[in-house]
Design a protein around this motif. Structure first.
Motif, PDB file in Angstrom:
ATOM      1  N   ASP A  40      14.509  14.731  -5.197  1.00  0.00           N
ATOM      2  CA  ASP A  40      13.792  14.926  -3.795  1.00  0.00           C
ATOM      3  C   ASP A  40      12.312  14.676  -3.817  1.00  0.00           C
ATOM      4  O   ASP A  40      11.951  14.716  -4.633  1.00  0.00           O
ATOM      5  CB  ASP A  40      14.224  16.501  -3.459  1.00  0.00           C
ATOM      6  N   GLN A  41      11.918  14.332  -2.559  1.00  0.00           N
ATOM      7  CA  GLN A  41      10.520  14.256  -2.150  1.00  0.00           C
ATOM      8  C   GLN A  41       9.922  15.705  -2.320  1.00  0.00           C
ATOM      9  O   GLN A  41      10.556  16.607  -2.097  1.00  0.00           O
ATOM     10  CB  GLN A  41      10.445  13.770  -0.807  1.00  0.00           C
ATOM     11  N   VAL A  56      -0.936   4.752  -0.525  1.00  0.00           N
ATOM     12  CA  VAL A  56      -0.239   6.241  -0.156  1.00  0.00           C
ATOM     13  C   VAL A  56       0.871   6.061  -1.166  1.00  0.00           C
ATOM     14  O   VAL A  56       1.717   5.289  -1.272  1.00  0.00           O
ATOM     15  CB  VAL A  56       0.165   6.196   1.292  1.00  0.00           C
ATOM     16  N   ILE A  81      13.613   4.132   0.727  1.00  0.00           N
ATOM     17  CA  ILE A  81      12.752   4.956  -0.367  1.00  0.00           C
ATOM     18  C   ILE A  81      13.343   5.856  -1.310  1.00  0.00           C
ATOM     19  O   ILE A  81      13.119   6.081  -2.539  1.00  0.00           O
ATOM     20  CB  ILE A  81      11.650   6.039   0.338  1.00  0.00           C
ATOM     21  N   GLN A 122       0.787  -1.225   0.081  1.00  0.00           N
ATOM     22  CA  GLN A 122       0.168   0.048   0.011  1.00  0.00           C
ATOM     23  C   GLN A 122       0.896   1.282  -0.038  1.00  0.00           C
ATOM     24  O   GLN A 122       0.419   2.612   0.165  1.00  0.00           O
ATOM     25  CB  GLN A 122      -0.988  -0.045   1.077  1.00  0.00           C
ATOM     26  N   LEU A 123       2.049   1.202  -0.426  1.00  0.00           N
ATOM     27  CA  LEU A 123       3.019   2.488  -0.282  1.00  0.00           C
ATOM     28  C   LEU A 123       3.852   2.505  -1.833  1.00  0.00           C
ATOM     29  O   LEU A 123       4.227   1.556  -2.175  1.00  0.00           O
ATOM     30  CB  LEU A 123       3.796   2.210   0.585  1.00  0.00           C
ATOM     31  N   ILE A 151       4.286   8.362  -2.358  1.00  0.00           N
ATOM     32  CA  ILE A 151       5.472   9.356  -2.038  1.00  0.00           C
ATOM     33  C   ILE A 151       5.503  10.296  -3.051  1.00  0.00           C
ATOM     34  O   ILE A 151       6.122   9.350  -4.043  1.00  0.00           O
ATOM     35  CB  ILE A 151       6.698   8.987  -1.219  1.00  0.00           C
ATOM     36  N   ARG A 163       6.113  15.579  -1.639  1.00  0.00           N
ATOM     37  CA  ARG A 163       4.823  15.496  -0.655  1.00  0.00           C
ATOM     38  C   ARG A 163       4.398  14.138  -0.774  1.00  0.00           C
ATOM     39  O   ARG A 163       4.364  13.388  -1.844  1.00  0.00           O
ATOM     40  CB  ARG A 163       3.763  16.244  -1.326  1.00  0.00           C
ATOM     41  N   VAL A 164       3.393  13.740   0.314  1.00  0.00           N
ATOM     42  CA  VAL A 164       2.808  12.438   0.329  1.00  0.00           C
ATOM     43  C   VAL A 164       1.429  12.502   0.024  1.00  0.00           C
ATOM     44  O   VAL A 164       0.705  13.476   0.418  1.00  0.00           O
ATOM     45  CB  VAL A 164       3.029  11.868   1.711  1.00  0.00           C
ATOM     46  N   PHE A 165       0.852  11.720  -0.878  1.00  0.00           N
ATOM     47  CA  PHE A 165      -0.462  11.717  -1.053  1.00  0.00           C
ATOM     48  C   PHE A 165      -1.279  10.673  -0.572  1.00  0.00           C
ATOM     49  O   PHE A 165      -0.950   9.435  -0.781  1.00  0.00           O
ATOM     50  CB  PHE A 165      -0.765  11.705  -2.727  1.00  0.00           C
ATOM     51  N   GLY A 166      -2.220  10.831   0.337  1.00  0.00           N
ATOM     52  CA  GLY A 166      -2.680   9.721   1.040  1.00  0.00           C
ATOM     53  C   GLY A 166      -3.982   9.819   1.566  1.00  0.00           C
ATOM     54  O   GLY A 166      -4.480   9.592   2.728  1.00  0.00           O
ATOM     55  N   ASP A 167      -5.043  10.537   0.609  1.00  0.00           N
ATOM     56  CA  ASP A 167      -6.475  10.308   1.073  1.00  0.00           C
ATOM     57  C   ASP A 167      -6.727   9.115   1.171  1.00  0.00           C
ATOM     58  O   ASP A 167      -6.574   8.063   0.683  1.00  0.00           O
ATOM     59  CB  ASP A 167      -7.182  10.918  -0.158  1.00  0.00           C
ATOM     60  N   ALA A 168      -8.052   8.836   2.030  1.00  0.00           N
ATOM     61  CA  ALA A 168      -8.534   7.590   2.331  1.00  0.00           C
ATOM     62  C   ALA A 168      -9.047   6.955   1.240  1.00  0.00           C
ATOM     63  O   ALA A 168      -8.727   5.656   1.040  1.00  0.00           O
ATOM     64  CB  ALA A 168      -9.697   7.671   3.636  1.00  0.00           C
ATOM     65  N   ARG A 204      -5.693  -1.833  -4.048  1.00  0.00           N
ATOM     66  CA  ARG A 204      -5.908  -1.595  -2.776  1.00  0.00           C
ATOM     67  C   ARG A 204      -5.680   0.128  -2.686  1.00  0.00           C
ATOM     68  O   ARG A 204      -5.195   0.539  -3.377  1.00  0.00           O
ATOM     69  CB  ARG A 204      -4.978  -2.232  -1.651  1.00  0.00           C
ATOM     70  N   ARG A 205      -5.945   0.543  -1.370  1.00  0.00           N
ATOM     71  CA  ARG A 205      -5.669   1.866  -1.028  1.00  0.00           C
ATOM     72  C   ARG A 205      -4.253   2.011  -1.247  1.00  0.00           C
ATOM     73  O   ARG A 205      -3.511   1.142  -0.741  1.00  0.00           O
ATOM     74  CB  ARG A 205      -6.172   2.265   0.097  1.00  0.00           C
TER      75      ARG A 205
END
Lengths: 244, 244
Positions: free
Chosen positions: B74-75, B119, B54, B12-13, B121, B77-82, B116-117
């Motif tokens: 570089d990173q 998240v 990562i 899920q990542l 990076i 933001r993380v996107f992780g809406d339900a 699946r859901r």
């Protein structure tokens, strides 16, 4: 909170929160101490429910520790080295706290879940320290504000998380106009300057600072109230812009 | 690449990469198109091996698509809406591509894993576009550079990822001195200004821009070579600081 071993959380993904406050001319961080022999300090942290967004999860953790929710909160970085895990810390806790091994949270299944490799999303929050009543949870012995430059040694990479959160705070201070979240609703120019000096850990020339702040065009200067001492009192300012 | 359903990746990542290049006075993004009926474009993406950091995972994805590794990455933001998941996209692909359903990657187990859901990076990379040979992988029909303000409609929230990556690029441009990663080793002041104008999508006054860049103290001006036309040629500059 349901047991994490029940898989109602996303596996191997956590959130760590660096909660900044400002008091006594010092920038401070809210840090719980674990209720174990061995002096373990750890940032407020938690997991992400399967039906919970990462932002709401971070806000839930913040509310659990501060009692307030309407504050500035944002991601700053993900920490995900291949070796990143709680395993060493848990091993030391178990070695030093044999008498507590019977307690529920130290059951084998849960420890297995929590000592796998974890990727953690770092969030930082800016709070008005006067509005916070720090809350320990059921595995803490205490929770305290520590000056950012006099933190205890935290578990894992948590000291590095604070360093990176502070770097992000400095980078964003002007561009996102977020410093005001650390102050009460009204403040003097001197208090604002002292806050900047605490965050950057260096002095700013007074005239330049005042000009720079006023040029941002986000400060409202309040009328003085004519009480006895008022004429000598410095002007109070208020931040004008909706924010967070 | 082993099948993701084998659980050798973190569940899920994922990682999504916004790869920026600069060409023809336009800021561009490298976008593969999937080899399915229905016009599906998706950012270069991948998963994180259980024994892979990562950062190395993001660099692996970048190398797979560009052939180069020594670039700014570089990173952002993380996107992780339900609700964030591939499920809707996969459903449309399956509806429109019944003829391909027998192919290995569309087997039931793998689709289950990937719908699946998730998240994700977000990483962004800055590359010298002349050094990149875009590579499609085995589920792409093509991979192309698109101007950032004329992107096709990407799957899921990928257009939003590009918007956020661009915002981060703008915020960091001066403070982290990263614009030079988008240029060849030497460039004229005019070329540098055109790059800034492409990134910010607005003109800069020429004299101000030149002064601002020189004040950064990171540009080395090269001696002109005295060939026939050289006296009329503009100065070339080179970025002085090690960087990435």
């Amino acid at each position: 909170m349901k047991s994490p071993s029940e898989q109602n959380y996303i596996q191997q993904l956590s959130i760590d929160c660096v909660i900044f406050g400002y008091h006594d001319k010092q920038l401070k961080v809210l840090v719980p101490k674990l209720d174990f022999k061995g002096d373990f300090w750890a940032l407020p942290a938690g997991f992400i429910g399967q039906e919970e967004g990462i932002g709401p999860a971070a806000r839930r953790i913040l509310v659990e520790r501060t009692g307030i929710s309407n504050v500035y909160l944002d991601q700053f970085r993900v920490f995900g080295d291949a070796e990143r895990s709680n395993a060493q810390v848990l091993k030391r806790i178990v070695e030093l706290n044999q008498d507590k091994l019977g307690e529920k949270w130290l059951n084998r299944k849960e420890v297995e879940w929590v000592t796998r490799r974890f990727v953690s999303i770092g969030y930082y929050a800016l709070v008005d320290i006067n509005k916070v009543i720090p809350r320990k949870n059921d595995i803490d012995v205490s929770i305290e504000w520590y000056p950012v430059n006099a933190l205890p040694t935290l578990i894992m990479d948590h000291n590095e998380l604070v360093t990176q959160a502070l770097e992000t705070l400095r980078l964003n201070l002007d561009q996102k106009l977020i410093a005001f979240n650390l102050l009460p609703e009204t403040f003097t120019m001197k208090e604002l300057q002292e806050l900047y000096e605490a965050i950057f850990d260096k002095p700013f020339p007074r005239n330049n600072f005042q000009k720079k702040m006023l040029d941002l065009n986000v400060l409202e200067r309040l009328e003085k109230k004519f009480t006895g001492a008022a004429n000598k009192a410095p002007y109070l300012y208020r931040f004008q812009q909706a924010n967070s």
